[in-house]
Design a protein around this motif. Structure first.
Motif, PDB file in Angstrom:
ATOM      1  N   HIS A   1       0.942  -0.912  -0.029  1.00 40.25           N
ATOM      2  CA  HIS A   1       0.115  -0.077   0.037  1.00 40.25           C
ATOM      3  C   HIS A   1       0.768   1.208   0.116  1.00 40.25           C
TER       4      HIS A   1
ATOM      5  N   THR B   1      -3.563  11.775  -1.665  1.00 39.71           N
ATOM      6  CA  THR B   1      -3.493  10.561  -2.617  1.00 39.71           C
ATOM      7  C   THR B   1      -4.169   9.640  -2.042  1.00 39.71           C
ATOM      8  N   SER B   2      -4.608   9.489  -0.792  1.00 39.11           N
ATOM      9  CA  SER B   2      -5.220   8.244   0.027  1.00 39.11           C
ATOM     10  C   SER B   2      -6.549   8.643   0.541  1.00 39.11           C
TER      11      SER B   2
ATOM     12  N   THR C   1      -6.924   9.449 -10.444  1.00 37.41           N
ATOM     13  CA  THR C   1      -6.921   8.437 -11.449  1.00 37.41           C
ATOM     14  C   THR C   1      -6.084   7.284 -10.329  1.00 37.41           C
ATOM     15  N   ASP C   2      -6.676   5.953 -10.598  1.00 35.69           N
ATOM     16  CA  ASP C   2      -5.756   4.774 -10.030  1.00 35.69           C
ATOM     17  C   ASP C   2      -4.610   4.760 -10.819  1.00 35.69           C
TER      18      ASP C   2
ATOM     19  N   GLU D   1      -0.973   2.163 -10.950  1.00 37.82           N
ATOM     20  CA  GLU D   1      -0.236   1.055 -10.380  1.00 37.82           C
ATOM     21  C   GLU D   1       1.508   1.399 -10.346  1.00 37.82           C
TER      22      GLU D   1
ATOM     23  N   HIS E   1      -0.437   0.300  -5.469  1.00 33.62           N
ATOM     24  CA  HIS E   1      -1.590   1.174  -6.203  1.00 33.62           C
ATOM     25  C   HIS E   1      -1.708   2.035  -5.252  1.00 33.62           C
TER      26      HIS E   1
ATOM     27  N   ARG F   1      -3.346   6.947  -5.984  1.00 35.94           N
ATOM     28  CA  ARG F   1      -4.286   7.489  -6.572  1.00 35.94           C
ATOM     29  C   ARG F   1      -3.589   8.802  -6.920  1.00 35.94           C
TER      30      ARG F   1
ATOM     31  N   ALA G   1      -1.153   3.957 -15.288  1.00 33.11           N
ATOM     32  CA  ALA G   1      -2.670   4.359 -14.987  1.00 33.11           C
ATOM     33  C   ALA G   1      -3.377   3.657 -16.060  1.00 33.11           C
ATOM     34  N   GLU G   2      -4.621   3.355 -15.750  1.00 32.72           N
ATOM     35  CA  GLU G   2      -5.697   2.493 -16.679  1.00 32.72           C
ATOM     36  C   GLU G   2      -5.639   3.396 -18.098  1.00 32.72           C
TER      37      GLU G   2
END
Length: 374
Positions: free
Chosen positions: A5, A14-15, A120-121, A123, A132, A134, A160-161
């Motif tokens: 994490h 960011t979290s 945005t998520d 990785e 992961h 954000r 990012a996705e």
């Protein structure tokens, strides 16, 4: 493969904590000021950004993850990046070739055409550790990752996705390294005269990036410092916007400055204030570096055109054992006029930290030699 994490930095939301609340767009309002006008400003800002995203899609912009150089210790690293909607050059075009070779000559305003993809998520993969995180409301990724790494250079992969994976170089500092360099950029390693509003607009949005000038002797000085201290980390700490990070990185590389992490800031609304404080940004990052590397002594390089003297002086008074010296570039008379004046060279006779003043890198080098830092 381990999954870790994120460890959120002190200045980025960011979290989410256990009491976080999100609106339907995914915006975390937990840390927002209780002022109704401020909350309304955030809603308007978010709505405006959503309109920009829709327009960007219509104009064939695509999501892109941008990776910046990070740094860290053998047990924890700081990873930096950003997620934006950007316009990619056409395949086979001259612009694409220049981008691949790092030879772009871009007008400043083009750096601000990207649209941040908020919250945005993302990785992050480094070694066997996958984290992961954000992105914050400006699309920025600024996070700490706990990972065991050997000293030297490593690579973190950010994705990012909907974007292609990108690599971020990470400099891991050995525990026995005791000397580091923190340098301002504007009017310190690059002549900009940014504080005056009209020139700020001209230099930032209009001027071609290849028209920016390096400060005389500063690249040679930095190179000599790295030769003398080959394992020393270099941190470029500036109040400039993250939009300018690719331009600044190309400038530093083109003028043969040593590689180093850029610590910039965002303009506009934050979680708890209307505008980001440049002085607070610098002071906060200096304090953070002092905690991340408690045995490091830093050479702090800045100029007398803004607030570097006051910021460095305050840090040195609180942490005299963590400052090797403070080097201040003196602006010329014309630069002082463009910069809106300059601070007076203070009396530092009572300081526990040595101060040096010079208009260029050559003068700084001579004085640093007398301090046995060169």
């Amino acid at each position: 493969m381990d999954t870790a994490h994120q460890n959120p930095p002190q200045d980025a939301a960011t979290s989410q904590g256990p009491e976080s609340t999100q609106d339907r767009n995914g915006t975390d309002h937990t840390l927002l000021s209780g002022n109704p006008v401020f909350r309304l400003a955030h809603k308007v800002s978010d709505a405006f950004n959503n309109v920009r995203i829709q327009l960007a899609k219509r104009w064939k912009f695509v999501p892109q993850t941008i990776a910046y150089q990070g740094y860290g210790s053998t047990t924890q690293i700081r990873v930096l990046g950003r997620v934006l909607m950007t316009q990619k050059p056409l395949p086979g075009s001259k612009a694409e070739t220049e981008a691949q070779n790092g030879n772009q000559n871009v007008r400043g305003w083009r750096a601000f055409t990207g649209v941040p993809l908020q919250f945005t998520d993302v990785e992050i993969t480094i070694g066997d550790v996958v984290t992961h995180v954000r992105a914050d409301r400006g699309g920025l990724i600024d996070t700490e990752v706990a990972v065991e790494l050997s000293p030297g250079w490593h690579t973190a992969v950010l994705r990012a996705e909907g974007t292609e994976p990108v690599e971020a170089p990470i400099q891991v500092i050995a525990p026995d390294v005791k000397f580091g360099i923190v340098s301002d950029i504007d009017d310190t390693v690059m002549v900009t005269a940014l504080p005056r509003p009209f020139l700020a607009l001209w230099n930032t949005f209009v001027l071609s990036e290849r028209a920016r000038m390096a400060t005389p002797g500063m690249a040679v000085l930095m190179d000599r410092l790295i030769i003398e201290h080959p394992d020393a980390p270099v941190i470029y700490l500036s109040t400039g916007p993250w939009n300018a990070a690719p331009t600044l990185a190309r400038f530093l590389n083109r003028n043969m400055y040593p590689k180093g992490a850029l610590l910039l800031t965002d303009w506009g609304l934050t979680q708890d204030r209307w505008f980001r404080s440049g002085q607070d940004h610098k002071h906060r990052n200096l304090e953070r570096l002092s905690k991340e590397f408690p045995d490091m002594r830093w050479l702090l390089i800045g100029d007398n055109g803004q607030h570097d003297e006051a910021i460095y002086s305050g840090f040195a008074q609180e942490n005299p054992d963590k400052v090797a010296a403070i080097a201040i570039r003196q602006l010329s008379m014309s630069e002082s006029v463009f910069a809106g004046g300059h601070s007076e060279d203070g009396d530092h006779s009572a300081s526990k930290v040595p101060w040096i003043y010079s208009p260029d890198g050559a003068g700084m080098a001579k004085q640093l030699t007398t301090l046995n830092l060169l």
